[in-house]
Design a protein around this motif. Structure first.
Motif, PDB file in Angstrom:
ATOM      1  N   VAL A  77       9.813   8.659  13.439  1.00  0.00           N
ATOM      2  CA  VAL A  77       8.369   8.468  13.629  1.00  0.00           C
ATOM      3  C   VAL A  77       7.655   8.559  12.279  1.00  0.00           C
ATOM      4  N   ILE A  78       8.031   9.537  11.472  1.00  0.00           N
ATOM      5  CA  ILE A  78       7.447   9.674  10.137  1.00  0.00           C
ATOM      6  C   ILE A  78       7.688   8.402   9.331  1.00  0.00           C
ATOM      7  N   ASP A  79       8.910   7.918   9.354  1.00  0.00           N
ATOM      8  CA  ASP A  79       9.241   6.711   8.595  1.00  0.00           C
ATOM      9  C   ASP A  79       8.416   5.517   9.057  1.00  0.00           C
ATOM     10  N   GLU A  80       8.255   5.383  10.368  1.00  0.00           N
ATOM     11  CA  GLU A  80       7.509   4.240  10.895  1.00  0.00           C
ATOM     12  C   GLU A  80       6.028   4.322  10.531  1.00  0.00           C
ATOM     13  N   VAL A  81       5.444   5.510  10.665  1.00  0.00           N
ATOM     14  CA  VAL A  81       4.032   5.677  10.305  1.00  0.00           C
ATOM     15  C   VAL A  81       3.844   5.415   8.812  1.00  0.00           C
ATOM     16  N   SER A 125      -2.173  12.194   7.806  1.00  0.00           N
ATOM     17  CA  SER A 125      -2.967  13.065   8.677  1.00  0.00           C
ATOM     18  C   SER A 125      -4.095  12.304   9.364  1.00  0.00           C
ATOM     19  N   ALA A 126      -4.807  11.470   8.609  1.00  0.00           N
ATOM     20  CA  ALA A 126      -5.905  10.707   9.204  1.00  0.00           C
ATOM     21  C   ALA A 126      -5.387   9.759  10.281  1.00  0.00           C
ATOM     22  N   GLY A 161       0.100   0.463   1.363  1.00  0.00           N
ATOM     23  CA  GLY A 161      -0.942  -0.459   0.936  1.00  0.00           C
ATOM     24  C   GLY A 161      -2.310  -0.188   1.532  1.00  0.00           C
ATOM     25  N   THR A 162      -2.450   0.906   2.272  1.00  0.00           N
ATOM     26  CA  THR A 162      -3.749   1.268   2.835  1.00  0.00           C
ATOM     27  C   THR A 162      -4.262   2.524   2.133  1.00  0.00           C
TER      28      THR A 162
END
Length: 61
Positions: free
Chosen positions: A23-27, A39-40, A33-34
């Motif tokens: 999940v961390i990797d996907e997020v 956290s946000a 690039g954003t």
């Protein structure tokens, strides 16, 4: 479906939470690039989930 808006930063409290590595990797890959932080992103995702639950609850009544 609720649209994603750049969140205003409210008063916050630190909480520790564990995420599965996938999940961390996907997020993190979505955030490349954003200007959005992990956290946000998670806060906005939880807000949308809570709104969806309220809508579902209202439909069930």
């Amino acid at each position: 479906m609720k649209k994603f808006k750049i969140p205003q930063i409210p008063q916050t409290t630190s909480k520790s939470i564990r995420f599965p590595n996938d999940v961390i990797d996907e997020v993190e890959s979505v955030l490349v690039g954003t200007d959005c932080t992990f956290s946000a992103f998670v806060v906005e995702a939880v807000r949308v989930a809570l709104e969806n639950l309220k809508e579902e609850s209202a439909e069930d009544e």
